[in-house]
Design an enzyme around this catalytic site. Sequence first.
Site, PDB file in Angstrom:
ATOM      1  N   THR A  46       0.410  -1.105  -0.351  1.00 43.88           N
ATOM      2  CA  THR A  46      -0.095  -0.187  -0.053  1.00 43.88           C
ATOM      3  C   THR A  46       1.187   0.982   0.019  1.00 43.88           C
ATOM      4  O   THR A  46       0.326   2.190  -0.131  1.00 43.88           O
ATOM      5  CB  THR A  46      -0.872  -0.222   1.389  1.00 43.88           C
ATOM      6  OG1 THR A  46      -1.380  -1.147   1.946  1.00 43.88           O
ATOM      7  CG2 THR A  46      -1.708   0.929   0.716  1.00 43.88           C
ATOM      8  N   TYR A 134       3.852 -12.343   6.001  1.00 46.85           N
ATOM      9  CA  TYR A 134       2.948 -12.026   5.083  1.00 46.85           C
ATOM     10  C   TYR A 134       2.612 -12.612   3.950  1.00 46.85           C
ATOM     11  O   TYR A 134       3.312 -12.990   3.202  1.00 46.85           O
ATOM     12  CB  TYR A 134       3.297 -10.402   4.479  1.00 46.85           C
ATOM     13  CG  TYR A 134       2.209  -9.424   3.987  1.00 46.85           C
ATOM     14  CD1 TYR A 134       0.813 -10.063   3.703  1.00 46.85           C
ATOM     15  CD2 TYR A 134       3.321  -8.515   2.447  1.00 46.85           C
ATOM     16  CE1 TYR A 134       0.397  -8.905   3.120  1.00 46.85           C
ATOM     17  CE2 TYR A 134       2.572  -7.894   2.048  1.00 46.85           C
ATOM     18  CZ  TYR A 134       1.148  -8.282   2.271  1.00 46.85           C
ATOM     19  OH  TYR A 134       0.066  -7.524   0.952  1.00 46.85           O
ATOM     20  N   LYS A 162       0.391 -12.199   8.918  1.00 47.81           N
ATOM     21  CA  LYS A 162      -0.592 -11.185   8.159  1.00 47.81           C
ATOM     22  C   LYS A 162      -1.225 -11.737   6.925  1.00 47.81           C
ATOM     23  O   LYS A 162      -0.318 -12.426   5.413  1.00 47.81           O
ATOM     24  CB  LYS A 162      -0.023  -9.770   7.580  1.00 47.81           C
ATOM     25  CG  LYS A 162      -1.128  -9.354   5.958  1.00 47.81           C
ATOM     26  CD  LYS A 162      -0.594  -7.717   5.674  1.00 47.81           C
ATOM     27  CE  LYS A 162      -1.919  -7.257   5.150  1.00 47.81           C
ATOM     28  NZ  LYS A 162      -0.840  -6.229   4.615  1.00 47.81           N
ATOM     29  N   VAL A 204      -4.284  -5.872   9.034  1.00 53.96           N
ATOM     30  CA  VAL A 204      -3.541  -5.264   8.874  1.00 53.96           C
ATOM     31  C   VAL A 204      -4.266  -4.576   7.520  1.00 53.96           C
ATOM     32  O   VAL A 204      -4.756  -4.684   6.787  1.00 53.96           O
ATOM     33  CB  VAL A 204      -2.255  -5.976   8.078  1.00 53.96           C
ATOM     34  CG1 VAL A 204      -0.972  -4.646   7.197  1.00 53.96           C
ATOM     35  CG2 VAL A 204      -1.743  -6.124   9.000  1.00 53.96           C
TER      36      VAL A 204
END
Length: 293
Positions: A46, A134, A162, A204
């Site tokens: 992001t 992640y 995540k 998240v």
Amino acid sequence: MSFGEVLTAMVTPFNEDLTINYEKAIDLANYLVDNGSDGLVVLGTTGEVPTLSGEEKIKLLEVIVESVGNKAQIIAGTGSYSTQASIDFTKKAEEIGVDGVMLVTPYYNKPPQEGLYKHFKMVAGETDLPVMLYNVPGRTSRNIEPETIAKLAEIDNIVAVKEASGNLDQAIKIRSLTDDSFKIYSGDDSLTLPILSIGGEGVVSVASHLVGNELKAMIADFKAGKIKEAVQQNARLNKLFSTMFISTNPIPVKVALNLVGKEVGGLRPPLVGLNDDLEKRLKSVLAEYNLLD
């Protein structure tokens, strides 16, 4: 340990010439921490990390740690498809003073599960920081299988994942193979409540740029046993969650932040802004949530 419940995957603000606007980054970080975020994930997808230089990454971490590091958890995205590069950047982030690191699945080179295990183990072994894995197979083309995650969870400083596979069955299996000290975070806003229901810790989030307090309240209600209230809040926020992904992340959220007056600038190539139809759709949804002035 826990990084908190609402972690915002923070966008990287740019000036008109697409250099990083560090002042706006500080302003945004403070706004997020004051509006529901327990922590910030800096240098994630992001944050347009693929387009940032090494010097930019270091300076961005430095200014965020200095500005909000005393009141929020700062997690640095330090993983890449190179194990040695991931180790080197993780060490640098530790020197800067972050609270933890997030290590994405190595992308493009498509390592098998044993290679994934060795990669994460090697990076974790070179830092004292807590590590969040992640897992985002939609971007990396590799899924970290639940059995591999469970094996990695046995390493002392690998404390969380995540989970952004979009597969709730996978999250359930991870929970069944690990104890409660290993934290599962939803990598999708729309799956936060389901992830909580199977023993997850939080999210998240992308949408927390806009509705951080609401997300925080939803999680608090769920954990307090106010299930009906949490379900109602999740249903109310669902349209916003989905609208944040009408185009490739972080395009919609950056456009939305600009529309609500947060001034985070444009997007670096190869990303582009929304077309007129999608921007009109986004504006309509923001208006529904009373987010526009």
